[in-house]
Structures are given as structure tokens and as C-alpha cells.
Design an enzyme around this catalytic site. Structure first.
Site, PDB file in Angstrom:
ATOM      1  N   LYS A 188       0.859  -1.184   0.000  1.00 52.78           N
ATOM      2  CA  LYS A 188       0.000   0.000   0.000  1.00 52.78           C
ATOM      3  C   LYS A 188       0.886   1.221   0.000  1.00 52.78           C
ATOM      4  O   LYS A 188       2.018   1.180   0.473  1.00 52.78           O
ATOM      5  CB  LYS A 188      -0.889   0.026   1.257  1.00 52.78           C
ATOM      6  N   ASP A 219      -6.950   4.269  -4.576  1.00 52.26           N
ATOM      7  CA  ASP A 219      -7.550   4.017  -3.261  1.00 52.26           C
ATOM      8  C   ASP A 219      -8.271   5.314  -2.877  1.00 52.26           C
ATOM      9  O   ASP A 219      -8.517   6.155  -3.749  1.00 52.26           O
ATOM     10  CB  ASP A 219      -6.458   3.630  -2.245  1.00 52.26           C
ATOM     11  N   GLY A 250     -20.436   6.695   3.467  1.00 53.03           N
ATOM     12  CA  GLY A 250     -19.388   7.050   2.502  1.00 53.03           C
ATOM     13  C   GLY A 250     -19.955   7.071   1.100  1.00 53.03           C
ATOM     14  O   GLY A 250     -20.747   6.192   0.732  1.00 53.03           O
ATOM     15  N   GLY A 272     -17.835   7.938  -1.772  1.00 56.27           N
ATOM     16  CA  GLY A 272     -16.720   8.051  -2.716  1.00 56.27           C
ATOM     17  C   GLY A 272     -16.922   7.004  -3.805  1.00 56.27           C
ATOM     18  O   GLY A 272     -18.054   6.566  -4.054  1.00 56.27           O
ATOM     19  N   ASN A 273     -15.839   6.565  -4.420  1.00 52.43           N
ATOM     20  CA  ASN A 273     -15.957   5.565  -5.493  1.00 52.43           C
ATOM     21  C   ASN A 273     -16.708   4.328  -5.007  1.00 52.43           C
ATOM     22  O   ASN A 273     -17.648   3.858  -5.656  1.00 52.43           O
ATOM     23  CB  ASN A 273     -14.559   5.208  -6.008  1.00 52.43           C
ATOM     24  N   GLY A 311     -18.580   3.731  -2.050  1.00 50.07           N
ATOM     25  CA  GLY A 311     -19.921   3.949  -1.508  1.00 50.07           C
ATOM     26  C   GLY A 311     -20.934   4.287  -2.583  1.00 50.07           C
ATOM     27  O   GLY A 311     -22.076   3.797  -2.554  1.00 50.07           O
TER      28      GLY A 311
HETATM   29  N1  GLU Z   1      -7.244   0.136  -3.154  1.00 49.54           N
HETATM   30  C1  GLU Z   1      -8.038  -1.016  -3.459  1.00 49.54           C
HETATM   31  C2  GLU Z   1      -8.066  -1.953  -2.272  1.00 49.54           C
HETATM   32  O1  GLU Z   1      -7.925  -1.548  -1.142  1.00 49.54           O
HETATM   33  C3  GLU Z   1      -7.629  -1.670  -4.770  1.00 49.54           C
HETATM   34  C4  GLU Z   1      -6.233  -2.177  -4.806  1.00 49.54           C
HETATM   35  C5  GLU Z   1      -5.780  -2.652  -6.182  1.00 49.54           C
HETATM   36  O2  GLU Z   1      -6.573  -2.674  -7.112  1.00 49.54           O
HETATM   37  O3  GLU Z   1      -4.591  -2.983  -6.295  1.00 49.54           O
HETATM   38  O4  GLU Z   1      -8.302  -3.120  -2.414  1.00 49.54           O
END
Ligand code: GLU
Length: 423
Positions: free
Chosen positions: A112, A152, A225, A227-228, A230
Site C-alpha cells: 500500500k 484508493d 461514505g 466516494g468511489n 460507496g
Molecule cells: N485500493 C483497493 C483496495 O484496497 C484496490 C487495490 C488494487 O486494485 O490494487 O483493495
């Protein structure tokens, strides 16, 4: 104490992730060597980024990339732009990615990244400059075979396009597979933008059927939420006939007694009035009221630590579907379990995003472009299978869905470490 979108960040997400790992290690009677290794990320990278704003002022930010584990494949996980981002949050999120990719059985590890920035406080050019500088800083530790970032909280396809271009410039050739969640025009996958929300709706449908013994049409839902994740969750659940009665975002919450009737109208108004709390219709509710509302299904789709020891006793939903990463603390988990409230865990519920990220990566490597229907069918198959695995395992072992998902995932990672001789 650090302020977050929806309140105070009172618990350390990394601590929570470690508590979950400890419980899984105990359940699996895990070899202490692997338990020890899994508590720590493999690598952590920190960079200070300085951006010259259009008014001449210079602003400095901290950027992180934490690579937790790559026993099952290249590191994989999103990049978060949010003022509350810090090292321990990114550590926790990277560990959860390791479990998530293992649980849905895609050939990735977990990572991450993030920057402690409120993206809405920057102009587009400033955000681009920040993103390109961050990409320059991490370019040696990412790559299609090394570590593949994605969107994210606070990031989107445009940010991924800048990252891909900056990385490609440094390499001297176009490298679409270095990030996923790109715009479709430059190698993004059909269906990736809405994949997480689509997945949440699919899991909600399955959970309603098997656990509540109800059809989605007879189920009331509250979503925290917008965002994308929610917003698409609300859209797909509404389309599938569920009665979404409460929604919220940073500007406030709304309660609709009869449920949302037409998602497109709602979304148009949301954009026009710039926030759920600002809509000129619906009954005003607070974030707390939304979480504690009398519904069948509660879907936290914002950030960590929303259901804690302080409010777990007041939750009235029968089922919590974790669309956010880490919305329920281990203490709250215990309270909900005692009260008979079932929790479907984040690493299963929100895995639709990384599943379609995997499809995007495969398409990029093969120079292919799949139809939307193919992507959606493959996503549905993977998710329904993962849900069934978790459900069956929980029945067989008398475990909560969280413990069942965690142990299944952690066991797969440990197996890969054993097979490749990690000690
Ligand atoms: N950020 C998203 C998650 O928490 C997607 C991660 C990704 O597609 O690599 O799962």
C-alpha cells in the site's frame, strides 16, 4: 490523536491488523517463524515531496510505499491521498492487501502507498506535480513484476495515468502494466472503475440469501461514505432492488424512508449540490445516526475505525458488510459477535477492485482488451467462489466470517512461504 474525515482516529490500524494476525496464528497453530515474519512488512519506503503551489508557496508532504509480502506474486495495492495517512495506517493496509489477494486467489502479494494530502486542497496541476514527484521517488521499487499500484481513497484513474506516464518516461518505453485502475483509453480495464462497488453488491446479495435468508428486494441498507466505493455500491444495490434508506459523506447524511428510487437522479443532484448532506430533500442524519440506524444491512464504505468499542453496542443492523478497509476494530468485532451481528470482512467484501485490477494487469501483459461482459462474468465467478469458501469454512470450523476469511488467506500465504523456503 489525528482527525479523519468522519471523526477522530482513535485506534491504530496497524495494531488492529496485528491483533487479527495473532488470532489467525493461534487458530492455525502457526509456526512461530512465519508468524514473526508476517508481523513485519518486507520493505518500507518514505519520501518527502515538496510542491511549489501556483501562489508561489512551497508545501511539503510525506509519501509512503509499504511492501508487506510477495510470497504469492508481485506486491499489489492502492495509493491513498488523505490528510490522515501515516506509516502505521499504510502498514495495516499493506497487510490487509496480502490477505485479500490470497483470499481471492490472485497471484499477488500485498502493498500500500499513500501521501498525507487532502487532494481537494490542491489545484489539478499541483496534484499532478505531487503525483509525478512521488512516482519518481518510488520508480525503482515498482514495476509490472515488482509492485503494481492502483487507486484508493482520494486517488482515481487520472492519478494512475500520471503515474504510468511518469514511470514510462523514466523507462523510455510505454509500460501500462505498472499501475491498474487506469483510464480505459490508455490500457485500463472495462469495469475497473465500478468493480469494488459491484463486488460489494454481489457479496451483499449472497450474504442476504445465505445468512439473512432474504432476497435483496426485502432488505434495507445504510451506506456510510459516497466516494468511489460507496456511490457504486449504492447504485448497484439500488439497481438490484435493495432498499437503500440511508447514505452519507463528509458533508452529512440523509435518510430516505422509502429508499432511493432513482440512483441517476440522486447522483446528478449530489454533483450539483456538492455533497449528500447538502441535498435539498431527505431527512438529515448524522454519521452516528447512520451507523446506528435500524436497517438489515450496514455498509461502512469510508475509512478505518468506524465501528469501535464505543458504538458497537448500539449497532442495530443484522449484518455488517465491510466495504471499507478496516472499518471495525477487533474490540468491536467481539461485541458484535456476542450480540449475534454478523460481519462480512473487508478482505472479501471489497476485493472486487483488486480482482479487476488483476484482470487489467493480465490484459496489459497480453496486449488484450476484454469486453465488459467478460470482465463482469469473471469477477462474479471469483467473488461467488470466495464467498462460498469463506461461508463453508466458517460452518465447518464454527468460526466468524472474519476469522474464517483471515485463516484461509493467511494459511495460503504461509504455504507459499514454506514452499519457497522463507526461513
Ligand atoms: N485500493 C483497493 C483496495 O484496497 C484496490 C487495490 C488494487 O486494485 O490494487 O483493495
Amino acid at each position: 490523536m489525528q482527525k479523519s474525515i468522519t471523526g477522530v482516529k482513535e485506534e491504530d490500524p496497524y495494531n488492529n491488523a496485528l491483533t487479527q494476525l495473532a488470532l489467525a496464528a493461534e487458530e492455525l497453530q502457526m509456526d512461530p517463524v512465519y508468524y514473526q515474519m508476517l508481523q513485519f512488512p518486507m520493505k518500507e519506503f518514505i519520501t518527502y515531496i515538496h510542491v511549489k503551489l501556483s501562489n508561489g508557496e512551497v508545501k511539503s508532504f510525506v509519501g509512503y510505499r509499504v511492501q508487506h509480502n510477495n510470497a504469492r506474486g508481485p506486491f499489489k495495492g492502492g495509493i491513498r491521498y488523505h490528510p490522515a495517512v501515516d506509516l502505521n495506517e499504510v502498514r495495516a493496509l499493506s497487510m490487509w492487501m496480502t490477505w485479500k489477494t490470497a483470499l481471492v486467489d490472485i497471484p499477488f502479494g500485498g502493498a500500500k502507498g499513500g501521501i498525507n494530502v487532502d487532494p481537494n486542497s490542491l489545484k489539478q496541476e499541483e496534484l499532478e506535480d505531487l503525483t509525478r514527484k512521488f512516482t519518481d521517488a518510488i520508480h525503482n521499487i515498482i514495476g509490472p513484476e515488482i509492485d503494481i499500484p492502483a487507486p484508493d481513497v482520494g486517488t482515481n484513474p487520472q492519478v494512475m495515468a500520471w503515474m504510468m506516464h511518469e514511470y514510462s518516461k523514466l523507462k523510455g518505453y510505454n509500460v501500462p502494466a505498472v499501475v491498474t485502475g487506469k483510464p480505459i483509453e490508455i490500457g485500463g480495464s472495462e469495469g475497473r472503475l465500478e468493480a469494488t462497488g459491484r463486488g460489494v453488491a454481489i457479496v451483499t446479495r449472497e450474504a442476504a440469501k445465505l445468512i439473512l435468508k432474504k432476497d435483496l428486494k426485502d432488505v434495507t441498507v445504510a451506506v456510510q461514505g459516497f466516494g468511489n466505493v460507496g456511490s457504486f455500491t449504492t447504485k448497484f444495490l439500488t439497481d438490484m432492488g435493495a432498499k437503500v434508506v440511508a447514505i452519507s459523506d463528509i458533508t452529512g447524511g440523509k435518510y430516505f424512508k422509502n429508499g432511493i428510487q432513482n440512483f441517476d437522479d440522486l447522483y446528478r443532484d449530489f454533483q450539483q449540490y456538492k455533497g449528500i448532506g447538502k441535498l435539498p430533500y431527505g431527512d438529515d442524519i448524522t454519521n452516528e445516526e447512520l451507523l446506528e440506524s435500524e436497517v438489515d444491512v450496514l455498509i461502512p464504505a469510508a475509512i478505518e475505525n468506524q465501528i469501535t468499542e464505543h458504538n458497537a453496542a448500539k449497532i442495530q443492523a443484522k449484518l455488517v458488510i465491510e466495504a471499507a478497509n478496516g472499518p471495525t476494530t477487533p474490540m468491536a468485532d467481539k461485541i458484535l459477535e456476542q450480540r449475534g451481528i454478523k460481519v462480512i470482512p473487508d478482505i472479501l467484501v471489497n476485493s472486487g477492485g483488486v480482482i479487476v485490477s488483476y484482470f487489467e494487469w493480465v490484459q496489459n501483459l497480453e496486449r488484450e482488451h476484454w469486453e465488459l461482459s467478460e470482465v463482469n462474468q469473471k469477477l462474479e465467478n471469483k467473488l461467488v467462489k470466495a464467498f462460498k469458501d469463506v461461508y463453508d469454512y466458517s460452518q465447518k470450523k464454527s468460526l466468524s466470517y472474519r476469522m474464517s476469511a483471515l485463516t484461509l488467506a493467511v494459511e495460503r500465504v504461509v504455504n507459499a512461504m514454506k514452499l519457497t523456503g522463507w526461513r
